[in-house]
Design a protein around this motif. Sequence first.
Motif, mmCIF file in Angstrom:
data_model
loop_
_atom_site.group_PDB
_atom_site.id
_atom_site.type_symbol
_atom_site.label_atom_id
_atom_site.label_comp_id
_atom_site.label_asym_id
_atom_site.label_seq_id
_atom_site.Cartn_x
_atom_site.Cartn_y
_atom_site.Cartn_z
ATOM 1 N N LYS A 110 52.056 19.364 -28.198
ATOM 2 C CA LYS A 110 53.172 19.752 -29.069
ATOM 3 C C LYS A 110 54.457 19.876 -28.251
ATOM 4 O O LYS A 110 55.534 19.408 -28.673
ATOM 5 N N ALA B 156 55.654 16.416 -27.275
ATOM 6 C CA ALA B 156 56.316 15.717 -28.380
ATOM 7 C C ALA B 156 57.741 16.199 -28.586
ATOM 8 O O ALA B 156 58.583 15.474 -29.138
ATOM 9 N N ASP C 154 57.452 4.439 -21.842
ATOM 10 C CA ASP C 154 57.900 4.595 -23.228
ATOM 11 C C ASP C 154 57.383 5.926 -23.766
ATOM 12 O O ASP C 154 56.220 6.046 -24.141
ATOM 13 N N ASP C 155 58.264 6.912 -23.793
ATOM 14 C CA ASP C 155 57.838 8.246 -24.207
ATOM 15 C C ASP C 155 57.357 8.269 -25.651
ATOM 16 O O ASP C 155 56.365 8.927 -25.971
ATOM 17 N N GLU C 156 58.041 7.593 -26.541
ATOM 18 C CA GLU C 156 57.688 7.620 -27.962
ATOM 19 C C GLU C 156 56.282 7.055 -28.177
ATOM 20 O O GLU C 156 55.466 7.634 -28.896
ATOM 21 N N LYS C 157 55.999 5.944 -27.528
ATOM 22 C CA LYS C 157 54.674 5.331 -27.635
ATOM 23 C C LYS C 157 53.631 6.236 -26.986
ATOM 24 O O LYS C 157 52.537 6.425 -27.523
ATOM 25 N N ILE D 202 53.624 9.470 -26.592
ATOM 26 C CA ILE D 202 53.360 10.659 -27.424
ATOM 27 C C ILE D 202 52.452 10.299 -28.593
ATOM 28 O O ILE D 202 51.544 11.054 -28.946
ATOM 29 N N ALA D 203 52.683 9.125 -29.184
ATOM 30 C CA ALA D 203 51.835 8.671 -30.295
ATOM 31 C C ALA D 203 50.395 8.486 -29.828
ATOM 32 O O ALA D 203 49.437 8.857 -30.529
ATOM 33 N N ILE D 204 50.227 7.925 -28.635
ATOM 34 C CA ILE D 204 48.876 7.728 -28.077
ATOM 35 C C ILE D 204 48.229 9.084 -27.797
ATOM 36 O O ILE D 204 47.042 9.295 -28.092
ATOM 37 N N LYS E 189 48.827 11.952 -29.265
ATOM 38 C CA LYS E 189 48.460 12.590 -30.535
ATOM 39 C C LYS E 189 47.174 11.988 -31.098
ATOM 40 O O LYS E 189 46.291 12.714 -31.579
ATOM 41 N N ALA E 190 47.050 10.660 -31.026
ATOM 42 C CA ALA E 190 45.851 9.993 -31.533
ATOM 43 C C ALA E 190 44.629 10.410 -30.717
ATOM 44 O O ALA E 190 43.539 10.635 -31.266
ATOM 45 N N ASN F 239 43.705 13.924 -31.783
ATOM 46 C CA ASN F 239 43.103 13.936 -33.123
ATOM 47 C C ASN F 239 41.661 13.431 -33.088
ATOM 48 O O ASN F 239 40.802 13.920 -33.832
#
Length: 512
Positions: free
Chosen positions: A339, A342, A409-412, A414-416, A418-419, A422
């Motif tokens: 968190k 992100a 790539d921070d955005e990518k 963070i998405a990885i 989070k996945a 999860n």
Amino acid sequence: MNIDRAKEEVKNAIRAYLEKDEAGQYEIPIERQRPILLMGPPGIGKTAVMEQIAHELGINLVSYTITHHTRQSAIGLPMISEKEFDGKKYSVTEYTMSEIIGAVYEQIEKSGIHEGILFLDEINCVSETLAPTMLQFLQYKTFGSHKLPEGFIIVTAGNPPQYNKSVRDFDIVTLDRVRQINIEEDFEAWKTYAYKAGVHGSILAYLEIKKDNFYKIQTNADGRSFVTARGWEDLSRVIKVHEKLGIEVDEDLTSSYLQNKDISRDFATYYELYCRYNELYKIPDILEGRFPEDKKAIREGSFDEKLSIIGLLTDKLMEEFKEYARQQAIQKELFEIIKEYAGKEKLSDEGKDYLAQKVSDLEKELADNVDAGLISREDEKIKRLVIALLNECRDEILRQSSGAAIIADDEKAIAIAKAWFNQREAVRQEKIKITDSHLTNSFEFLEETFGDSEALSGSQEMVIFLTELSKAYHSLKFVRETGNEAYYKYNKMLLLNDRKQELKELAENLIL
């Protein structure tokens, strides 16, 4: 009192001593903070209780077995210094700092925490030369000219004279300045701790059958023999490692922890039987809902055999409940970290790698806490697993970044992350469902095997099983947080049956 009650008394006393008023002064002045004296037989957990209290209150713990000290190490070594009185210089004797007081200051430096416990074990077994010094310390909180820092509470422990020939009696003047708490061995109190600590199920099942063998000290023609709570817990640890390594557990092993030939032999025999029951009744199958066909043989078996089966079920469930608590703590930490990750912006633009830096910070924090003794063994394990999992998460991000050496790539990323989190949470939730079904199946097995619709209070096997679950920390935590319909059903039934029994006895008394 038992060790559980003693723990609460000591913990409450320390909280009271450390409470401050609006001006920042201690509500109970330092000179009125009586040192606590725990008197009880050896090996019942006095030292372990101090560690638990320190961790729960987030304060320091400095422990010493005082019999290892001389007057010089306690007070400090004498040295000659020069002082001036009325214009004249004199040579006077002073002392270097006490090793014990010095250790307290070192602990404060390590932890950055100024409050804590100074625990002195075997306080009433000090040498003749050190005895006056210890009495002075208990009364005035000073070793020589060196005073214990404010915020440190003195807790001492001693053994009654029947357990140690070196015991010295305190005089009334000293006893009137301490708060004495007398402790007795108590299997039921220890069992609550043992479930939380993960003591081996064979030990708990054996002691449930033979409670008198929990704690025993005897002197006979062959010398002194003894079995203590400490011995059982240490034996539990080595049994688990032997099982992991496939090493035999026999009387040679048990007798090195249980210093009573009869009890060590008896337990070694029972352990072999316990393992045989596990194979014979296929406990993992029962948890999965596949019950033995010959329930009559189990129902008509000896009470010891029934207790062993209940113990095996309870032991396997407790392992799952403990793992639930551990994974919950790990996921909670990982959630907070991801968190926070992100919420960061463009870390890679500054040449930073958030997860790598977080791992580095956590490793340093863990090392500092371990060095300062501020973390329990279980919490240390959780922290180490969190660090390992963060490295796993970072490796997954790099793997999905075409083998890049850094996260670009921070955005990518963070998405990885989070996945990845999860996916771990989905696995955890599935394990919760499995544990829930195992608990439900255990109730159903006991009901089908031992259920007696005519019995007013229900089968005693179900009562024993429910009682054990209701006493243990991890089982209560699991049921409270995830729920289990079978537990609620049978617990409610037990309470109703208890009430029926009370009404029946009341009616009988009225008739008489």
